[in-house]
Design a protein around this motif. Sequence first.
Motif, PDB file in Angstrom:
ATOM      1  N   UNK A 129      11.798  31.245   8.463  1.00 20.99           N
ATOM      2  CA  UNK A 129      12.669  32.379   7.323  1.00 20.99           C
ATOM      3  C   UNK A 129      11.506  33.436   7.202  1.00 20.99           C
ATOM      4  N   UNK A 130      10.379  33.509   7.886  1.00 18.65           N
ATOM      5  CA  UNK A 130       9.494  35.007   7.911  1.00 18.65           C
ATOM      6  C   UNK A 130      10.826  36.084   8.709  1.00 18.65           C
ATOM      7  N   UNK A 131      10.905  35.232   9.870  1.00 19.04           N
ATOM      8  CA  UNK A 131      11.619  36.053  10.852  1.00 19.04           C
ATOM      9  C   UNK A 131      13.248  36.351  10.508  1.00 19.04           C
ATOM     10  N   UNK A 132      13.689  35.411  10.176  1.00 22.00           N
ATOM     11  CA  UNK A 132      15.301  35.880  10.484  1.00 22.00           C
ATOM     12  C   UNK A 132      15.043  36.890   8.433  1.00 22.00           C
ATOM     13  N   UNK A 133      14.141  37.173   7.676  1.00 23.01           N
ATOM     14  CA  UNK A 133      14.403  38.184   6.912  1.00 23.01           C
ATOM     15  C   UNK A 133      13.688  39.921   7.561  1.00 23.01           C
ATOM     16  N   UNK A 134      12.731  38.976   8.899  1.00 25.31           N
ATOM     17  CA  UNK A 134      12.323  40.185   9.223  1.00 25.31           C
ATOM     18  C   UNK A 134      13.323  41.065   9.166  1.00 25.31           C
ATOM     19  N   UNK A 135      14.409  40.402  10.414  1.00 25.70           N
ATOM     20  CA  UNK A 135      15.858  40.872  11.434  1.00 25.70           C
ATOM     21  C   UNK A 135      16.604  41.308  10.060  1.00 25.70           C
ATOM     22  N   UNK A 136      17.226  40.771   8.696  1.00 24.13           N
ATOM     23  CA  UNK A 136      17.853  41.080   7.752  1.00 24.13           C
ATOM     24  C   UNK A 136      17.157  42.801   6.950  1.00 24.13           C
ATOM     25  N   UNK A 137      15.703  42.415   7.757  1.00 24.33           N
ATOM     26  CA  UNK A 137      15.553  43.722   6.898  1.00 24.33           C
ATOM     27  C   UNK A 137      15.391  44.878   7.923  1.00 24.33           C
ATOM     28  N   UNK A 138      15.521  44.705   9.143  1.00 24.91           N
ATOM     29  CA  UNK A 138      15.046  45.497  10.199  1.00 24.91           C
ATOM     30  C   UNK A 138      16.824  46.441   9.985  1.00 24.91           C
ATOM     31  N   UNK A 139      17.514  45.170   9.910  1.00 31.15           N
ATOM     32  CA  UNK A 139      19.089  45.999   9.682  1.00 31.15           C
ATOM     33  C   UNK A 139      20.248  45.202   9.607  1.00 31.15           C
ATOM     34  N   UNK A 140      19.852  43.579  10.571  1.00 29.01           N
ATOM     35  CA  UNK A 140      21.287  43.019  11.592  1.00 29.01           C
ATOM     36  C   UNK A 140      21.903  42.275  10.816  1.00 29.01           C
ATOM     37  N   UNK A 141      23.157  42.829  10.542  1.00 28.42           N
ATOM     38  CA  UNK A 141      23.620  42.219  10.020  1.00 28.42           C
ATOM     39  C   UNK A 141      24.378  40.272  10.187  1.00 28.42           C
ATOM     40  N   UNK A 142      24.162  40.112  11.547  1.00 31.26           N
ATOM     41  CA  UNK A 142      24.611  38.988  12.441  1.00 31.26           C
ATOM     42  C   UNK A 142      23.610  38.322  13.014  1.00 31.26           C
ATOM     43  N   UNK A 143      23.652  36.835  13.513  1.00 33.08           N
ATOM     44  CA  UNK A 143      22.639  37.074  14.708  1.00 33.08           C
ATOM     45  C   UNK A 143      23.802  35.855  15.495  1.00 33.08           C
ATOM     46  N   UNK A 144      23.325  35.706  16.855  1.00 34.77           N
ATOM     47  CA  UNK A 144      23.693  34.823  17.379  1.00 34.77           C
ATOM     48  C   UNK A 144      22.660  34.026  17.903  1.00 34.77           C
TER      49      UNK A 144
END
Length: 324
Positions: free
Chosen positions: A118-133
Motif C-alpha cells: 500500500x505504501x508503494x501505491x501511495x508513493x507512485x500516486x504522490x509522485x504523479x502517476x495517474x494509472x498503473x499497469x
Amino acid sequence: MKPGSPAVGRRLQIFTGRAHPDLAERISAGLGTALVPTQARDFANGEIYVRHEESVRGADCFLIQSHTHPINTWIMEQLIMIDALKRASARSITAVAPFYGYSRQDKKHKGREPISARLLADLLTAAGADRIITVDLHTDQIVGFFDGPVDHLFALPLLADHVAGLTEHHRLTVVSPDAGRVRVADRWCDRLGVPLAIVHKKRDKDVAHQVSVHEVVGEVEGRVCVLVDDMVDTAGTICAAADALYDAGAEDVIVAATHGILSGPALDRLKNSRVSRFVFTDTLPTAAATGLDKVEVLSIAPLIAQAIREIFENGSVTSLLQDL
C-alpha cells in the motif's frame, strides 16, 4: 492509428528506467515507436539524476520500470522519473511495473508490521502517476490500494499455452505449491482441462526460507506435473514441492511462474533440482541471465504493448483478459 480514433492528435511516449531496458525495447517495438531518450546517472553518494531529453508537454506518457534487484534503487528511480514528467506538463502518466515490488507485504501478519504494498501505491500516486499497469500481482487485493485505474494483466494464457505444447495433454496435472495458489492453479485447470493437485506445506514463520512439505493431495503418480506460481524468489518452496511430487510418483515436473526473481541460492537450487524445465516470462531480467538450459523465458512484451495501445486509444483492456 485509425482515422477518427480518439487518440488522433495526441502523442504517445514510452520511457524506461535502467532496471530492464530490454523489455522496454520489446514493448516499444510492438507499438511501432522508439523509447524517448532519457539521461539517468548516479551521483557519488548514490542519489539519482534524471532528465527526459524530449518535450513531454501534453503527451500521454508510459514509464516502464520493473522492480528488480536492487529493488529500492529502481523504485526510487521510477518515482523520480514520474516526478520529472509531472513537472514537465505531461498530459497523463502511466507507471508500467511488470513486476510490482513489495507485493508480498499486502497485509499485516503480526502486530507492528507495515503494509508496504500500500505504501508503494501511495508513493507512485504522490509522485504523479495517474494509472498503473502491472502483471500478476501476488494478491488481487493490491489493486484496491490505488485511488486511480489499475490494469492488472495476467500471464496465464501465455504460460499455459506454451506448457500445453511441451507434452501430451492427457498426461498433465496442474499442481498448486501451497493452499494460497489454489485459485490460480484452478484457472490453469479450467484453461487446459486437466486435473488439479495440491502440495500441502507449512512455512516456519520465525525462520526465513524454511519450508516443510507434508503431503501431496491429488493424483500425480505417473503424471507430468506442472507446478504453477506467480513468482520464484529463492526457489526453496518450489523445489521442495517438486521433490514431494517426485516422491509421490510423478513422472516429470515442470515449473511455470510469471516472475523469475531468483535471489540468493535460487540459481544453485534450479541447477540441482530434479525439475526438468522452468518456464518464466521476461517481467524481470533475472531469468534470462541464468544461462541454464532448463530455463525458458517467454516475452510478456506483446501483452503489455497491447494494453498500452488500448489505454492510449480509449479501448478496452478487459478484452485482453476474456480468455482467462
